[in-house]
Write an enzyme that holds these catalytic residues in place. Structure first.
Site, PDB file in Angstrom:
ATOM      1  N   LYS A 172       0.818  -1.213   0.000  1.00 23.03           N
ATOM      2  CA  LYS A 172       0.000   0.000   0.000  1.00 23.03           C
ATOM      3  C   LYS A 172       0.849   1.259   0.000  1.00 23.03           C
ATOM      4  CE  LYS A 172      -4.441  -1.579   1.672  1.00 23.03           C
ATOM      5  NZ  LYS A 172      -5.478  -1.504   2.691  1.00 23.03           N
ATOM      6  N   LYS A 231      -3.473 -10.297  -6.575  1.00 21.25           N
ATOM      7  CA  LYS A 231      -4.781 -10.714  -6.036  1.00 21.25           C
ATOM      8  C   LYS A 231      -5.882  -9.784  -6.549  1.00 21.25           C
ATOM      9  CE  LYS A 231      -5.012  -7.966  -1.905  1.00 21.25           C
ATOM     10  NZ  LYS A 231      -5.513  -7.674  -0.629  1.00 21.25           N
ATOM     11  N   LYS A 260     -10.291  -4.722  -4.418  1.00 16.59           N
ATOM     12  CA  LYS A 260     -11.353  -3.714  -4.558  1.00 16.59           C
ATOM     13  C   LYS A 260     -10.843  -2.403  -5.127  1.00 16.59           C
ATOM     14  CE  LYS A 260     -13.123  -4.845  -0.250  1.00 16.59           C
ATOM     15  NZ  LYS A 260     -13.158  -4.403   1.088  1.00 16.59           N
TER      16      LYS A 260
END
Ligand code: TYM
Length: 325
Positions: free
Chosen positions: A110, A192, A195
């Site tokens: 992130k 992966k 969202k």
């Protein structure tokens, strides 16, 4: 067993969230004391729009119910309504080594993705998550593979706390499925399904049939033309085979046989149909509950009242052990 898990109210839920985590939540609510949290405080660590957040929290409740959670059988609530989450996270911060947080995979990912917003919350995220779990003294934490490291840290912090101040917590276990724990992106099957990525890389639970078909037909596949499950050589087709298998209960070997001699296009067409049919009841329920805002607010209110009682009891014990008055 006492079960706790959480989901962020960012964007819509996708089939990765469902097949890795929410499907387990639904099964576990039958015979366990289950507490499911919409983790709005975690969602503040990446860029978001405060005006839209309240609606997203309620949409997440609707999504969870549409996916099969029953508010009569489990507690559903929003994290920020129980201030003890932030309080316990602070106390756990004081026993958490900085190095443990710096090596977390999600933090590294992130902070690369949101280079202009590497805030302390992003680093501290796993400690808040440990607080969530320990506040309810949960024994089992149903999650996808990407959260395993965070649950491991929770165990470490529980152990450290007990050693330093006296036994309060049991060490929770992550409940990770053998299959479905990591559904990959449709655009890039090495990553992966997430969202916060391009909508084309995810099948959302409430996507319209046309959108589902379009995304599956455009999903990245591999060289060659055989429908074979091989994660290293054929990550794209393997991911699609896994999704097909999880939705139909057929093994990937059975599917390989069924699609022997067929091409990628034929296989994808069939998968799109399976998905459209599987998700049809989800779409119906979502439309139904999205129109019942008062009911949704009531679920959150009642969930918070129940969660509050448990949270207060744990915090009294924690503060007393830590010497706080
Ligand atoms: P979140 O909101 O990213 O995801 C919710 C759940 O979905 C799982 N998941 C996946 N499973 C399989 N394949 C995928 N591609 C995939 N993507 C997501 C996640 O593992 C998760 O179980 N940090 C958590 C929320 C949280 C939490 C907690 C969870 C906060 N506090 C305490 C458990 C206990 C998160 O961001 O989930």
């Amino acid at each position: 067993m006492k079960i706790f898990s959480g989901v962020q109210p960012t964007n819509q839920l996708h089939i990765g969230n469902y097949l890795g985590a929410i499907k387990q939540w639904v099964a576990l609510q039958e015979n366990n004391e289950c507490i499911y949290c919409i983790v709005d405080l975690h969602a503040l660590t990446i860029p978001y729009d405060p005006k839209q957040l309240p609606a997203k929290i309620r949409e997440t409740v609707v999504a969870l119910i549409a996916a099969g959670l029953d508010p009569e059988k489990c507690i559903i609530f929003a994290q920020s309504q129980i201030k003890e989450h932030a309080e316990l996270a602070w106390l756990l911060n004081t026993i958490c080594p900085l190095g443990e947080l710096e090596r977390m995979t999600q933090y590294k990912d992130k902070s690369k993705k949101f280079k202009d917003n590497i805030n302390v919350g992003l680093l501290d995220y796993p400690v808040l998550m440990a607080g969530d779990i320990l506040l309810y003294k949960a024994g089992g934490v149903p999650v996808g593979k990407d959260q395993e490291q965070h649950v491991e840290l929770t165990r470490t912090l529980a152990r450290k706390f007990n050693q330093k101040f006296g036994k309060v917590f049991d060490e929770p276990k992550s409940l990770i499925l053998q299959e479905g724990a990591k559904i990959m992106s449709l655009m890039d099957p090495k990553k992966k399904m997430s969202k916060s990525d391009d909508a084309k890389s995810c099948i959302f639970l409430f996507d319209a049939p046309e959108a589902i078909t379009k995304k599956i037909m455009a999903a990245a596949t591999d060289s060659g033309k055989d429908i074979k499950y091989n994660l290293t050589k054929k990550p794209g087709i393997s991911n699609l085979l896994m999704i097909y298998s999880l939705l139909t209960g057929k093994t990937t070997q059975e599917l390989e046989k069924e699609f022997a001699g067929k091409n990628y296009g034929e296989f994808k067409k069939s998968l799109a149909e399976v998905l459209v049919n599987y998700l049809e009841p989800f779409r119906k329920k979502q439309t139904e509950f999205a129109a019942r805002d008062v009911y949704v607010q009531e679920i959150l209110k009642q969930g918070a009242t129940k969660a509050q009682k448990i949270a207060e009891t744990t915090m009294r014990e924690v503060k007393q052990k830590m010497g706080l008055i």
